[in-house]
Design an enzyme around this catalytic site. Structure first.
Site, PDB file in Angstrom:
ATOM      1  N   ALA A   1       8.101 -48.626  36.688  1.00 26.58           N
ATOM      2  CA  ALA A   1       7.467 -49.042  35.432  1.00 26.58           C
ATOM      3  C   ALA A   1       7.229 -47.798  34.574  1.00 26.58           C
ATOM      4  O   ALA A   1       8.144 -47.005  34.395  1.00 26.58           O
ATOM      5  CB  ALA A   1       6.184 -49.823  35.701  1.00 26.58           C
ATOM      6  N   SER A   2       6.012 -47.549  34.107  1.00 31.71           N
ATOM      7  CA  SER A   2       5.781 -46.447  33.169  1.00 31.71           C
ATOM      8  C   SER A   2       5.807 -45.064  33.800  1.00 31.71           C
ATOM      9  O   SER A   2       5.710 -44.064  33.077  1.00 31.71           O
ATOM     10  CB  SER A   2       4.464 -46.653  32.423  1.00 31.71           C
ATOM     11  OG  SER A   2       4.604 -47.696  31.483  1.00 31.71           O
ATOM     12  N   VAL A   3       5.935 -44.971  35.103  1.00 32.68           N
ATOM     13  CA  VAL A   3       6.197 -43.670  35.712  1.00 32.68           C
ATOM     14  C   VAL A   3       7.556 -43.158  35.230  1.00 32.68           C
ATOM     15  O   VAL A   3       7.862 -41.974  35.308  1.00 32.68           O
ATOM     16  CB  VAL A   3       6.137 -43.768  37.254  1.00 32.68           C
ATOM     17  CG1 VAL A   3       6.516 -42.454  37.924  1.00 32.68           C
ATOM     18  CG2 VAL A   3       4.717 -44.158  37.695  1.00 32.68           C
TER      19      VAL A   3
END
Length: 400
Positions: free
Chosen positions: A84-86
């Site tokens: 995801a936003s990693v």
């Protein structure tokens, strides 16, 4: 559930011992182990891999709980998580490498690279710069922050986590059709900006985003599993979201409530290499991949970036009023930056960088204490912003 699965589950939950580094810090283990054990016992998370490095040495490394609850499969340290936003720091680093090489500049108008990306603000075409994408001041949003039936939903914009037939170009065409929520450069709004940045990277390199990020970031760091797609395997963790009396497994496409809106997850997206590469949410990899990347940043950027570039990325670009992780937090390029530890009520040092991912991840780098912490879970949203994240942080600093 069969007796065999029950036994396997019990073993993973209660007997799973830390797979420790040789120089494991026993006092750190004594603080962190109970935090992880309690979160699993309370059924707030299903499984996790937690890594802590201090001054370049791995001092804590543990896989705990279950990678797949229904199969009774224990979590392993080399298991693969949907980032995801990693993803965002990896794509940001790729863009900053292009800046170093003079292939793009921070003050390039996005329209230089994407002539058709011309959203409006207050009825007039707005000028968005590359730096606005990097620090989320472009005036864009995420659809899941909007109420049901919001402007992004009406335009059919993908947030980058769902299965879709859209290409990246088509998704950005739809995004550009919606007026901006604020004037570029004026306000922090966490958004699809890094998806737009991904398209800029594609145009600047002449390569698809997955290949560009691999060439600019993944390959130089010798990351073994980080990428925009992965093949089915037992190393890929199952995905869960907060529920009572225990987290619920994500099956197919699931709309999980978040604020006034809903975030649609399609865990199988990562298995389909034909899905457009979402610069904000599309990657997967291991906790070790994330730690290796973050340690490179902490040490000054080599072999992917210069120390000067990293210093710029770690400087607050928005001011603490942005409250990107709550009071006291601003935003640099790729992550939140701690401006005021007292206001943030955190033991972390000023200048700490931090972010997470909606599939259940949280990480931070404290450059003063030379600490890097990566906590990857398979549970949305507890593993991203729930009490588990604060308990891990406090245990690292000796508050437990």
């Amino acid at each position: 559930m069969s007796l065999h699965l029950k036994a396997a589950t019990l073993l993973a939950l209660l007997v799973a011992s830390p797979a420790l580094a040789d120089n494991q810090n026993t006092s750190l283990s004594a603080r962190l182990d109970p935090v992880i054990d309690q979160a699993i016992a309370d059924k707030r998370i299903v499984g996790a891999v937690v890594l802590v490095a201090r001054d370049g040495q791995l001092v804590y490394s543990r896989a705990a709980g279950l990678a797949d609850r229904e199969a009774g499969r224990a979590m392993k340290e080399d298991d693969i998580f949907r980032f995801a936003s990693v993803t965002k720091p990896f794509v940001t680093a790729a863009a900053m490498r292009l800046v170093e090489e003079g292939r793009i500049t921070l003050d390039d108008p996005v329209s230089k690279w994407l002539p058709d990306f011309m959203p409006t603000f207050d009825g007039k075409t707005a000028t968005i710069l590359v730096r606005h994408l990097l620090n989320h001041t472009a005036g864009l949003e995420y659809g899941f922050f909007q109420p049901p039936g919001g402007s992004y939903a009406k335009a059919g914009v993908s947030d980058g986590l769902d299965l879709t037939d859209l290409s990246l170009d088509e998704n950005l065409k739809r995004l550009a059709s919606v007026p901006l929520a604020s004037e570029p450069g004026k306000a922090f709004r966490y958004s699809l900006a890094i998806d737009v940045l991904g398209s800029v990277i594609e145009k600047a390199t002449g390569k698809t985003l997955d290949k560009a990020v691999n060439e600019l970031v993944v390959a130089p760091l010798s990351l073994t599993d980080a990428g925009f797609s992965t093949k089915p395997s037992e190393r890929l963790t199952a995905a869960y979201f907060d529920g009572s009396p225990e987290p619920k497994r994500m099956e197919g496409s699931v709309a999980v409530p978040i604020g006034e809106g809903k975030l649609t997850f399609s865990p199988d997206r990562i298995l389909d290499a034909k899905q457009f590469p979402s610069g904000g949410a599309g990657m997967a990899g291991t906790a070790k991949d994330v730690l290796t990347f973050l340690e490179a940043i902490r040490k000054g950027g080599s072999p992917i970036l210069s120390a000067e570039t990293v210093r710029t990325m770690m400087q607050d670009q928005t001011g603490p009023e942005a409250q990107t992780q709550g009071p006291g937090w601003g935003f640099g390029y790729g992550w939140a930056v701690l401006v005021d530890p007292k206001a943030g009520a955190t033991p972390q040092s000023k200048g700490t960088i931090q972010w997470g991912g909606a599939y259940g991840h949280n990480w931070f780098v404290d450059p003063v204490e030379k600490i890097t912490v990566v906590a990857m879970t398979n549970t949305t949203f507890e593993g991203m912003w729930g009490p588990f994240t604060r308990d891990v942080r406090d245990a690292v600093y000796g508050r437990h």
